[in-house]
Structures are given as structure tokens and as C-alpha cells.
Design a protein around this motif. Structure first.
Motif, mmCIF file in Angstrom:
data_model
loop_
_atom_site.group_PDB
_atom_site.id
_atom_site.type_symbol
_atom_site.label_atom_id
_atom_site.label_comp_id
_atom_site.label_asym_id
_atom_site.label_seq_id
_atom_site.Cartn_x
_atom_site.Cartn_y
_atom_site.Cartn_z
ATOM 1 N N HIS A 44 0.833 -1.202 0.000
ATOM 2 C CA HIS A 44 0.000 0.000 0.000
ATOM 3 C C HIS A 44 0.870 1.255 0.000
ATOM 4 N N LEU A 45 1.903 1.260 0.820
ATOM 5 C CA LEU A 45 2.748 2.447 0.943
ATOM 6 C C LEU A 45 3.563 2.723 -0.313
ATOM 7 N N GLU A 46 3.766 1.714 -1.135
ATOM 8 C CA GLU A 46 4.478 1.924 -2.392
ATOM 9 C C GLU A 46 3.679 2.804 -3.343
ATOM 10 N N ASN A 47 2.359 2.805 -3.193
ATOM 11 C CA ASN A 47 1.503 3.513 -4.148
ATOM 12 C C ASN A 47 0.644 4.610 -3.531
ATOM 13 N N HIS A 48 0.690 4.753 -2.214
ATOM 14 C CA HIS A 48 -0.139 5.746 -1.545
ATOM 15 C C HIS A 48 0.679 6.472 -0.478
ATOM 16 N N GLN A 49 0.180 7.625 -0.074
ATOM 17 C CA GLN A 49 0.873 8.432 0.928
ATOM 18 C C GLN A 49 -0.119 8.841 2.016
ATOM 19 N N PRO A 50 -0.429 7.933 2.948
ATOM 20 C CA PRO A 50 -1.326 8.316 4.044
ATOM 21 C C PRO A 50 -0.662 9.364 4.926
ATOM 22 N N ASN A 51 -1.477 10.109 5.650
ATOM 23 C CA ASN A 51 -0.927 11.094 6.582
ATOM 24 C C ASN A 51 -0.371 10.431 7.832
ATOM 25 N N ILE A 52 -0.936 9.264 8.170
ATOM 26 C CA ILE A 52 -0.508 8.574 9.382
ATOM 27 C C ILE A 52 -0.871 7.096 9.277
ATOM 28 N N VAL A 53 -0.114 6.256 9.985
ATOM 29 C CA VAL A 53 -0.361 4.813 10.016
ATOM 30 C C VAL A 53 -0.678 4.405 11.451
ATOM 31 N N LEU A 54 -1.779 3.681 11.628
ATOM 32 C CA LEU A 54 -2.086 3.056 12.916
ATOM 33 C C LEU A 54 -1.609 1.617 12.827
ATOM 34 N N LEU A 55 -0.730 1.228 13.721
ATOM 35 C CA LEU A 55 0.049 0.008 13.526
ATOM 36 C C LEU A 55 -0.001 -0.907 14.744
ATOM 37 N N ASP A 56 -0.612 -2.073 14.566
ATOM 38 C CA ASP A 56 -0.567 -3.085 15.614
ATOM 39 C C ASP A 56 0.827 -3.710 15.620
ATOM 40 N N ILE A 57 1.228 -4.280 16.736
ATOM 41 C CA ILE A 57 2.556 -4.889 16.821
ATOM 42 C C ILE A 57 2.519 -6.351 16.390
ATOM 43 N N LYS A 58 1.504 -7.086 16.823
ATOM 44 C CA LYS A 58 1.359 -8.481 16.397
ATOM 45 C C LYS A 58 0.489 -8.517 15.147
ATOM 46 N N ILE A 59 1.130 -8.626 13.993
ATOM 47 C CA ILE A 59 0.413 -8.646 12.724
ATOM 48 C C ILE A 59 0.867 -9.849 11.906
#
Length: 238
Positions: A44-59
Motif C-alpha cells: 500500500h505504501l508503495e503507491n499511496h501516501q497516508p498522513n498517518i499509520v495506525l500500527l498493531d505490533i502483532k500482525i
């Protein structure tokens, strides 16, 4: 009208991910995508530029959230906030090494999401005064008989002590003969906010908020009831 803040959610529990998305949309945020794995997040990040990422640790995937965060720092320079039920010493030490914009512990309140995202974006886009006012962003303290200038951007928070104010910086403390009210009048429009009768904080230095307290690194600062609404209003970005 300003554009909504775009959020990428990286969470492998569908129910939690959907709850987060619904809450954020109600607050006016735009959900770019919900992904469950590190590979999907990177794609996703290769093609988009979100303002922020909400990130779980266990994924899911080959990387956990902390290792993914290191890659986000290296390749994309996008602020991210961890959302996790893990808060043991080892996990927190690893998470801190990525310099996250925030850390929310599950379970959490809907307001925690909004406040932490706004804080993260405030830290990522610090408020700077006009050039003709920047000279006023210095104060002087007496040290060894000399007047030493210090930059307000070095200040993490200011603590009131009757008719004196103690400026806390990463390198030490400096006391000036001014009341906290006098300091607040000068700094309220320059990235500082009064959060308690005894404290003014530098918004760009806040690491996280938990209910009625905020943290600047390991320093816990209370949020007074009389200042709570003003503090949250100060964080509003849309």
C-alpha cells in the motif's frame, strides 16, 4: 475546506480493525485501507501516501509491527502510532527505538484514537512563528553571572512554582522570575498549551495521552479538568 486526514490501519483482527475505522470515520478521518500483514502494508505504501499509520505490533506476515515501523521510517518518513495490548518492558523498549508518534494500549477509548492522531500530526508538523517573531522564541537565564539565551524549542514543559517558572529541557532545568500565567500569555499561540494550573507543555514534545495524564518521554504530567477542553481544542486539526 481542508482535506480529511488519511489513515492506513494495519491490524490483523478484523473486528478491532472495523471498530477503529468506524470510530475514525465518525471523527472525520478518511480510511485509505485496512490491511492485516506487513506485506500488504508495504504494498500500500508503495503507491499511496497516508498522513498517518495506525500500527498493531502483532500482525501477519514476515515482519511484526515494530520491524515494519523501522522500514516506514527508512523509506517513507510517515508518522505512525502503535496500537497494541502488549506493554511489557521488552516490547516497549523495542517500540521506543522506532521513535513512534504515539502508543495506544488496548483496550482504548474512541477519544484516545482521535487525540493521539492529532498529537502525532502536530508533532510531525510543528507550528513555527513568522520570521519576525522567531527572535522572541528565546528567553534568558542567569548562569554564572551571565545572561544565557535558550531556545523555546528546546523546552519540553514548564512548571509553575509560585512567582517563578521552571523551564524543563533535555539538558537541564532553568528557573525564571515569571509566573506561569505570564509565560502562558506569551506562548499560547506558539505551540505551547497550558494543561494544568502548574504546567504548560510543548505540544511537539508530547509522546502519548492516557485518560487524564500525558507523557513527555518518561515524565507524567496531569491534565487538569479546567484545562482539558482547551487542550483538546488546541490539538484540533480540522
Amino acid at each position: 475546506m481542508s482535506k480529511p486526514v488519511r489513515v492506513l490501519i494495519v491490524e490483523d483482527e478484523p473486528i478491532i480493525a472495523d471498530d477503529i475505522a468506524i470510530s475514525l470515520e465518525e471523527f472525520g478521518f478518511e480510511i485509505e485501507e485496512i490491511v492485516a500483514s506487513s506485506e500488504e502494508a508495504l504494498a500500500h505504501l508503495e503507491n499511496h501516501q497516508p498522513n498517518i499509520v495506525l500500527l498493531d505490533i502483532k500482525i501477519e506476515g514476515g515482519l511484526d509491527g515494530i520491524r515494519l515501523a523501522h522500514l516506514i521510517n527508512e523509506k517513507y518518513q510517515i508518522p505512525f502510532v502503535f496500537i497494541s495490548s502488549m506493554y511489557d518492558h521488552n516490547t516497549l523498549t523495542r517500540a521506543k527505538s522506532t521513535n513512534p508518534a504515539g502508543y495506544i494500549v488496548k483496550p482504548f477509548k474512541e477519544s484516545d484514537l482521535k487525540v493521539n492522531i492529532e498529537l502525532a500530526l502536530t508533532k510531525n508538523n510543528p507550528i513555527m512563528p513568522p520570521l519576525d517573531e522567531q527572535k522572541e522564541l528565546k528567553f534568558f537565564v542567569k548562569q554564572a553571572g551571565a545572561m544565557i539565551p535558550l531556545d523555546f524549542n528546546e523546552v519540553t514543559h514548564i512548571e509553575g512554582d509560585d512567582n517563578y517558572a521552571i523551564f524543563h529541557t533535555n539538558s537541564g532545568k532553568h528557573t525564571v522570575a515569571h509566573t506561569l500565567k505570564e509565560i502562558d500569555n506569551k506562548l499560547s499561540n506558539r505551540g505551547f498549551c497550558r494543561v494544568h494550573k502548574k504546567y504548560i507543555i510543548n505540544l511537539s514534545k508530547v509522546d502519548r495521552i492516557e485518560q487524564s495524564v500525558l507523557f513527555i518521554e518518561e515524565t507524567m504530567i496531569p491534565i487538569g479538568k479546567a484545562y482539558r477542553k482547551g487542550f483538546f481544542d488546541h490539538l484540533a486539526i480540522f
